[in-house]
Design a protein around this motif. Structure first.
Motif, PDB file in Angstrom:
ATOM      1  N   LYS A 254       3.882   2.168  -4.724  1.00 49.60           N
ATOM      2  CA  LYS A 254       4.351   1.545  -5.762  1.00 49.60           C
ATOM      3  C   LYS A 254       4.015   1.403  -7.050  1.00 49.60           C
ATOM      4  O   LYS A 254       4.278   1.743  -8.118  1.00 49.60           O
ATOM      5  CB  LYS A 254       5.353   0.297  -5.312  1.00 49.60           C
TER       6      LYS A 254
ATOM      7  N   THR B 275       0.986   2.295  -7.809  1.00 45.25           N
ATOM      8  CA  THR B 275       0.260   3.513  -8.367  1.00 45.25           C
ATOM      9  C   THR B 275       1.529   4.443  -9.112  1.00 45.25           C
ATOM     10  O   THR B 275       1.056   4.994 -10.000  1.00 45.25           O
ATOM     11  CB  THR B 275      -0.103   4.466  -7.078  1.00 45.25           C
TER      12      THR B 275
ATOM     13  N   GLY C  33       0.734  -1.286  -0.023  1.00 48.18           N
ATOM     14  CA  GLY C  33      -0.012  -0.008   0.181  1.00 48.18           C
ATOM     15  C   GLY C  33       0.810   1.392   0.015  1.00 48.18           C
ATOM     16  O   GLY C  33       0.302   2.369   0.118  1.00 48.18           O
TER      17      GLY C  33
HETATM   18  N1  LIG Z   1      -7.949   2.263  -8.066  1.00 50.49           N
HETATM   19  C1  LIG Z   1      -7.729   2.576  -6.737  1.00 50.49           C
HETATM   20  N2  LIG Z   1      -8.851   3.057  -6.174  1.00 50.49           N
HETATM   21  C2  LIG Z   1      -8.636   3.505  -4.510  1.00 50.49           C
HETATM   22  N3  LIG Z   1      -7.637   3.498  -3.978  1.00 50.49           N
HETATM   23  C3  LIG Z   1      -6.552   2.667  -4.707  1.00 50.49           C
HETATM   24  C4  LIG Z   1      -6.691   2.544  -6.027  1.00 50.49           C
HETATM   25  N4  LIG Z   1      -5.454   1.828  -6.316  1.00 50.49           N
HETATM   26  C5  LIG Z   1      -4.657   1.868  -5.098  1.00 50.49           C
HETATM   27  N5  LIG Z   1      -5.470   2.349  -4.123  1.00 50.49           N
HETATM   28  C6  LIG Z   1      -4.915   2.803  -2.821  1.00 50.49           C
HETATM   29  O1  LIG Z   1      -3.393   3.492  -3.016  1.00 50.49           O
HETATM   30  C7  LIG Z   1      -2.858   3.128  -1.858  1.00 50.49           C
HETATM   31  C8  LIG Z   1      -1.450   2.618  -2.810  1.00 50.49           C
HETATM   32  O2  LIG Z   1      -1.664   1.365  -3.396  1.00 50.49           O
HETATM   33  P1  LIG Z   1      -0.640   0.604  -4.583  1.00 50.49           P
HETATM   34  O3  LIG Z   1      -1.392  -0.517  -5.063  1.00 50.49           O
HETATM   35  O4  LIG Z   1       0.048   1.840  -5.291  1.00 50.49           O
HETATM   36  O5  LIG Z   1       0.290   0.258  -3.375  1.00 50.49           O
HETATM   37  P2  LIG Z   1       1.666  -1.024  -3.409  1.00 50.49           P
HETATM   38  O6  LIG Z   1       2.914  -0.264  -2.836  1.00 50.49           O
HETATM   39  O7  LIG Z   1       1.760  -1.267  -4.863  1.00 50.49           O
HETATM   40  O8  LIG Z   1       1.130  -2.074  -2.548  1.00 50.49           O
HETATM   41  P3  LIG Z   1       1.477  -3.624  -2.785  1.00 50.49           P
HETATM   42  O9  LIG Z   1       3.051  -3.818  -2.333  1.00 50.49           O
HETATM   43  O10 LIG Z   1       0.571  -4.127  -1.790  1.00 50.49           O
HETATM   44  O11 LIG Z   1       1.406  -4.143  -4.162  1.00 50.49           O
HETATM   45  C9  LIG Z   1      -3.314   1.996  -1.216  1.00 50.49           C
HETATM   46  O12 LIG Z   1      -3.678   2.421  -0.096  1.00 50.49           O
HETATM   47  C10 LIG Z   1      -4.483   1.371  -1.951  1.00 50.49           C
HETATM   48  O13 LIG Z   1      -5.481   0.985  -1.370  1.00 50.49           O
END
Ligand SMILES: Nc1ncnc2c1ncn2[C@@H]1O[C@H](COP(=O)(O)OP(=O)(O)OP(=O)(O)O)[C@@H](O)[C@H]1O
Length: 309
Positions: free
Chosen positions: A47, A49, A44
């Motif tokens: 990354k 994003t 979360g």
């Molecule tokens: N389409 C979306 N709608 C609402 N919230 C989102 C969406 N995509 C991501 N988020 C939120 O944005 C935050 C970052 O998510 P992201 O997927 O970028 O994290 P990450 O670092 O890739 O996590 P992981 O290691 O679990 O894959 C999280 O709190 C997630 O719930």
């Protein structure tokens, strides 16, 4: 096409808001071309994003992002970038050969020999349908597509998670060889810190949507030390240590303190001092979301230069 920009990625004030929450916030850094960069952070952290903004799958709420000096909104950058998404989307009804053919037809710089070599070394039959392959075999085909495009920037979202140890070793070797031979820039998100330590020479650390660390591993990791000694004071960490150095993380066990610090000068002889591994530094930052941010000078965008870390 050649571009004089030495920066594969330049993000300035980049942010993405979903509802009332920020998945990515005020993210500013630049990644020099030619590095293999680990994108690290807890679940979360933002990354995926960030990788989404670099591939136009996510529209940023604030800020700008350039790849090789070209705004990511310009379609001209697409042919220079390959993206391997976490869920490795492929057409299940296509055979492996048809999938590679699609890659060949869509990409002017396609390297069929390399793509076939990646598939064959995993003993994946070219005639097999994607839908009948194991998760790891599908990942291998997705790797073949990503590499076959011969990108200048390869973006990988947790690429190795479903590969067996031998395949991971092979893909890591391939990544490093490609980067060395063709100067490909690689940005790869992963939770496998010890593998990142072997492969990556650059680091981006995100936590709670914010950039916490950026720079070459050779600059960032040696800036830290692991210090142990006799516990003192309220929380066990001697005042002298806090005064002269930045304490990233500390703990007390019995009458001993241990601390991971960013060194600010000489240390007392009464403490034991060791050099931490990259994994130890990263774990300390991941466990300490309030630790001060560390952005190496070369990773700063112009507006940040000269500002305190
Ligand atoms: N389409 C979306 N709608 C609402 N919230 C989102 C969406 N995509 C991501 N988020 C939120 O944005 C935050 C970052 O998510 P992201 O997927 O970028 O994290 P990450 O670092 O890739 O996590 P992981 O290691 O679990 O894959 C999280 O709190 C997630 O719930």
């Amino acid at each position: 096409m050649s571009d004089p920009s030495p920066w594969a990625i330049e993000a300035e004030g980049l942010g993405k808001q979903y509802g009332r929450g920020w998945a990515l916030r005020d993210c500013s850094f630049r990644l020099p071309a030619g590095h293999i960069c680990a994108l690290v952070g807890p679940n979360g952290a933002g990354k995926s994003t960030f990788l989404g903004t670099a591939t136009r799958l996510v529209q940023p709420t604030t800020g700008t992002l350039k790849l090789f000096g070209v705004p990511v909104s310009d379609p001209a950058v697409l042919s220079r970038v390959s993206f391997l998404a976490q869920d490795k989307p492929l057409y299940p009804r296509f055979t492996v050969a048809e999938t590679l053919r699609l890659g060949r037809e869509l990409n002017p710089r396609w390297d069929q020999e390399l793509a076939e070599r990646i598939v064959r070394s995993g003993k994946v039959p070219l005639s097999a349908r994607i839908g009948t392959l194991s998760g790891g075999q599908r990942t291998r085909v997705a790797f073949a597509l990503a590499f076959g495009k011969r990108p200048e920037l390869l973006l990988l979202d947790e690429p190795m998670s479903d590969l067996d140890p031998l395949a991971r070793h092979e893909m890591s070797g391939l990544l490093m060889a490609e980067a060395a031979e063709h100067g490909t820039t690689v940005l790869m998100s992963s939770h496998m810190l010890s593998e990142m330590e072997v492969m990556c020479d650059y680091l981006l650390v995100l936590a709670e949507g914010r950039l916490r660390m950026a720079g070459q591993t050779d600059d960032l990791i040696p800036a830290h030390l692991l210090v142990t000694g006799v516990a003192e004071g309220d929380d066990g960490v001697p005042e002298e240590l806090r005064r002269q150095h930045t304490v990233v993380e500390s703990r007390v066990t019995g009458r001993q303190f241990s601390a991971l610090i960013r060194s600010g000068g000489p240390l007392s002889d009464s403490w034991e001092v060791l050099s931490p591994s990259m994994e130890e530094v990263l774990l300390a930052y991941l466990r300490s979301p309030d630790a001060p941010t560390l952005i190496a000078d070369e990773s700063r965008v112009d507006g940040q230069r000269g500002a305190a870390a």
